[in-house]
Design a protein around this motif. Sequence first.
Motif, PDB file in Angstrom:
ATOM      1  N   ASN A 103       0.801  -1.229   0.000  1.00 58.89           N
ATOM      2  CA  ASN A 103       0.000   0.000   0.000  1.00 58.89           C
ATOM      3  C   ASN A 103       0.829   1.272   0.000  1.00 58.89           C
ATOM      4  N   VAL A 104       2.053   1.199   0.512  1.00 57.98           N
ATOM      5  CA  VAL A 104       2.871   2.414   0.641  1.00 57.98           C
ATOM      6  C   VAL A 104       4.138   2.355  -0.219  1.00 57.98           C
ATOM      7  N   PHE A 105       5.041   1.432   0.096  1.00 62.78           N
ATOM      8  CA  PHE A 105       6.352   1.453  -0.560  1.00 62.78           C
ATOM      9  C   PHE A 105       6.278   1.155  -2.057  1.00 62.78           C
ATOM     10  N   SER A 106       5.539   0.107  -2.438  1.00 62.83           N
ATOM     11  CA  SER A 106       5.428  -0.220  -3.862  1.00 62.83           C
ATOM     12  C   SER A 106       4.644   0.845  -4.617  1.00 62.83           C
ATOM     13  N   THR A 107       3.674   1.442  -3.950  1.00 61.20           N
ATOM     14  CA  THR A 107       2.921   2.537  -4.566  1.00 61.20           C
ATOM     15  C   THR A 107       3.830   3.725  -4.850  1.00 61.20           C
ATOM     16  N   ILE A 108       4.729   4.042  -3.925  1.00 61.80           N
ATOM     17  CA  ILE A 108       5.686   5.130  -4.148  1.00 61.80           C
ATOM     18  C   ILE A 108       6.613   4.785  -5.310  1.00 61.80           C
ATOM     19  N   GLU A 109       7.115   3.548  -5.333  1.00 62.37           N
ATOM     20  CA  GLU A 109       8.051   3.161  -6.394  1.00 62.37           C
ATOM     21  C   GLU A 109       7.398   3.231  -7.770  1.00 62.37           C
ATOM     22  N   LEU A 110       6.154   2.796  -7.868  1.00 66.36           N
ATOM     23  CA  LEU A 110       5.441   2.885  -9.148  1.00 66.36           C
ATOM     24  C   LEU A 110       5.226   4.345  -9.536  1.00 66.36           C
ATOM     25  N   THR A 111       4.852   5.148  -8.575  1.00 66.06           N
ATOM     26  CA  THR A 111       4.620   6.572  -8.835  1.00 66.06           C
ATOM     27  C   THR A 111       5.893   7.255  -9.319  1.00 66.06           C
ATOM     28  N   GLN A 112       7.017   6.926  -8.713  1.00 64.81           N
ATOM     29  CA  GLN A 112       8.284   7.527  -9.133  1.00 64.81           C
ATOM     30  C   GLN A 112       8.620   7.192 -10.585  1.00 64.81           C
ATOM     31  N   LEU A 113       8.336   5.955 -10.985  1.00 72.88           N
ATOM     32  CA  LEU A 113       8.595   5.564 -12.373  1.00 72.88           C
ATOM     33  C   LEU A 113       7.735   6.366 -13.345  1.00 72.88           C
ATOM     34  N   VAL A 114       6.467   6.515 -13.022  1.00 71.24           N
ATOM     35  CA  VAL A 114       5.559   7.261 -13.892  1.00 71.24           C
ATOM     36  C   VAL A 114       5.928   8.741 -13.909  1.00 71.24           C
ATOM     37  N   LEU A 115       6.331   9.263 -12.763  1.00 69.08           N
ATOM     38  CA  LEU A 115       6.669  10.689 -12.675  1.00 69.08           C
ATOM     39  C   LEU A 115       7.863  11.072 -13.547  1.00 69.08           C
ATOM     40  N   LYS A 116       8.771  10.136 -13.793  1.00 68.76           N
ATOM     41  CA  LYS A 116       9.919  10.456 -14.650  1.00 68.76           C
ATOM     42  C   LYS A 116       9.461  10.965 -16.012  1.00 68.76           C
ATOM     43  N   GLN A 117       8.481  10.270 -16.593  1.00 73.34           N
ATOM     44  CA  GLN A 117       7.958  10.676 -17.894  1.00 73.34           C
ATOM     45  C   GLN A 117       7.100  11.919 -17.778  1.00 73.34           C
ATOM     46  N   ILE A 119       7.296  14.355 -15.569  1.00 74.84           N
ATOM     47  CA  ILE A 119       8.137  15.540 -15.354  1.00 74.84           C
ATOM     48  C   ILE A 119       8.822  15.937 -16.659  1.00 74.84           C
ATOM     49  N   LYS A 120       9.223  14.963 -17.437  1.00 77.17           N
ATOM     50  CA  LYS A 120       9.825  15.246 -18.743  1.00 77.17           C
ATOM     51  C   LYS A 120       8.827  15.961 -19.650  1.00 77.17           C
ATOM     52  N   ASN A 121       7.566  15.508 -19.613  1.00 74.29           N
ATOM     53  CA  ASN A 121       6.504  16.116 -20.440  1.00 74.29           C
ATOM     54  C   ASN A 121       5.886  17.345 -19.796  1.00 74.29           C
ATOM     55  N   ASN A 122       6.192  17.539 -18.509  1.00 74.15           N
ATOM     56  CA  ASN A 122       5.560  18.594 -17.696  1.00 74.15           C
ATOM     57  C   ASN A 122       4.035  18.520 -17.812  1.00 74.15           C
ATOM     58  N   ASN A 166       9.293  24.736 -11.614  1.00 72.30           N
ATOM     59  CA  ASN A 166       8.896  25.879 -12.432  1.00 72.30           C
ATOM     60  C   ASN A 166       7.819  25.482 -13.431  1.00 72.30           C
ATOM     61  N   ASN A 167       6.747  26.283 -13.474  1.00 69.35           N
ATOM     62  CA  ASN A 167       5.644  26.056 -14.417  1.00 69.35           C
ATOM     63  C   ASN A 167       5.106  24.626 -14.361  1.00 69.35           C
ATOM     64  N   ASN A 168       4.972  24.114 -13.145  1.00 71.55           N
ATOM     65  CA  ASN A 168       4.525  22.731 -12.970  1.00 71.55           C
ATOM     66  C   ASN A 168       3.101  22.520 -13.472  1.00 71.55           C
ATOM     67  N   ASN A 169       2.922  21.480 -14.293  1.00 69.37           N
ATOM     68  CA  ASN A 169       1.596  21.118 -14.791  1.00 69.37           C
ATOM     69  C   ASN A 169       1.207  19.693 -14.389  1.00 69.37           C
ATOM     70  N   ILE A 170       1.858  19.178 -13.358  1.00 70.49           N
ATOM     71  CA  ILE A 170       1.534  17.836 -12.869  1.00 70.49           C
ATOM     72  C   ILE A 170       0.666  17.979 -11.629  1.00 70.49           C
ATOM     73  N   GLN A 171      -0.482  17.347 -11.659  1.00 69.05           N
ATOM     74  CA  GLN A 171      -1.427  17.477 -10.555  1.00 69.05           C
ATOM     75  C   GLN A 171      -1.477  16.197  -9.720  1.00 69.05           C
ATOM     76  N   VAL A 172      -1.680  16.379  -8.427  1.00 67.81           N
ATOM     77  CA  VAL A 172      -1.745  15.255  -7.498  1.00 67.81           C
ATOM     78  C   VAL A 172      -2.996  15.416  -6.641  1.00 67.81           C
ATOM     79  N   THR A 173      -3.720  14.323  -6.466  1.00 66.38           N
ATOM     80  CA  THR A 173      -4.915  14.373  -5.630  1.00 66.38           C
ATOM     81  C   THR A 173      -5.145  13.026  -4.961  1.00 66.38           C
ATOM     82  N   MET A 174      -6.125  13.011  -4.063  1.00 64.58           N
ATOM     83  CA  MET A 174      -6.511  11.794  -3.357  1.00 64.58           C
ATOM     84  C   MET A 174      -7.998  11.532  -3.528  1.00 64.58           C
ATOM     85  N   ILE A 175      -8.343  10.259  -3.505  1.00 68.39           N
ATOM     86  CA  ILE A 175      -9.744   9.860  -3.398  1.00 68.39           C
ATOM     87  C   ILE A 175      -9.877   9.063  -2.115  1.00 68.39           C
TER      88      ILE A 175
END
Length: 263
Positions: A103-117, A119-122, A166-175
Amino acid sequence: MKKILITGAGTGIGKSAAIALSLRGHLVYATTHTDSEAIILNSIGKKLNLPIKSFKLDITNPIDRNIVTSLNLDVLINNAAIGDSGSIAEINIENLKKVFETNVFSTIELTQLVLKQMIKNNSGKIIFISSLLGKTIYPFLCPYASSKFALECIALSLREELNELNNNNIQVTMIEPGAYNTGFNQKNIYKQFTWMKNKSYFKNKINYLKRKHLNYFSKIEVKSTSSIVDEYIKAVESKKVKRRYIAPKSQGVYVKIKQIIGL
């Protein structure tokens, strides 16, 4: 149309949300814990001619997680989770580690992988599925609830941290789903009794606790998942996401009142 990956889509709310989002025209990678669950979802998609692709993705498996690096996603919905329960005074620490690993550690690791792309695309959206149990205390469900408390902090921290770009266009939310009649709560509750019935400080109260827990959830669980699936859709399609989305609303209000009065 957005390209969405949702984990834990083989059952329950995740499955309903994956189908609902594909019905709205989004390309949904509906990942599941087992191959058989993926086969069922692909069959539904084929029958209804939906843009849904389902495959097994165990988020605790590094090889499975790396699949996401080739998908160039618009939205990641961190929905996969496992539950556990029992007295925190005596639960085997390995049980607790297993919950946090998923629920926590693997979720963070998956999120980090997706964020790489992203952040590149902003551009992109990360959605964490927490729980109203991540905001309030319910005795003997701490092993599960504590992992959701952690996700609350993780999601809000990531949201604020990305705003420093700078000029961040990545959004984060919770359900934050409340109690729904999907079978997850009952499965979670029964886990504690597999070991507490043999050796526990509360051994003599097992039958009482079982009745108490099951009666409580039978009274508050909502049968239809439509209200929470609507929140998934809002979170995905909103131009600017809120900090959190909650359903059922009545349960959200109840938890808020408990917080205000310090319970």
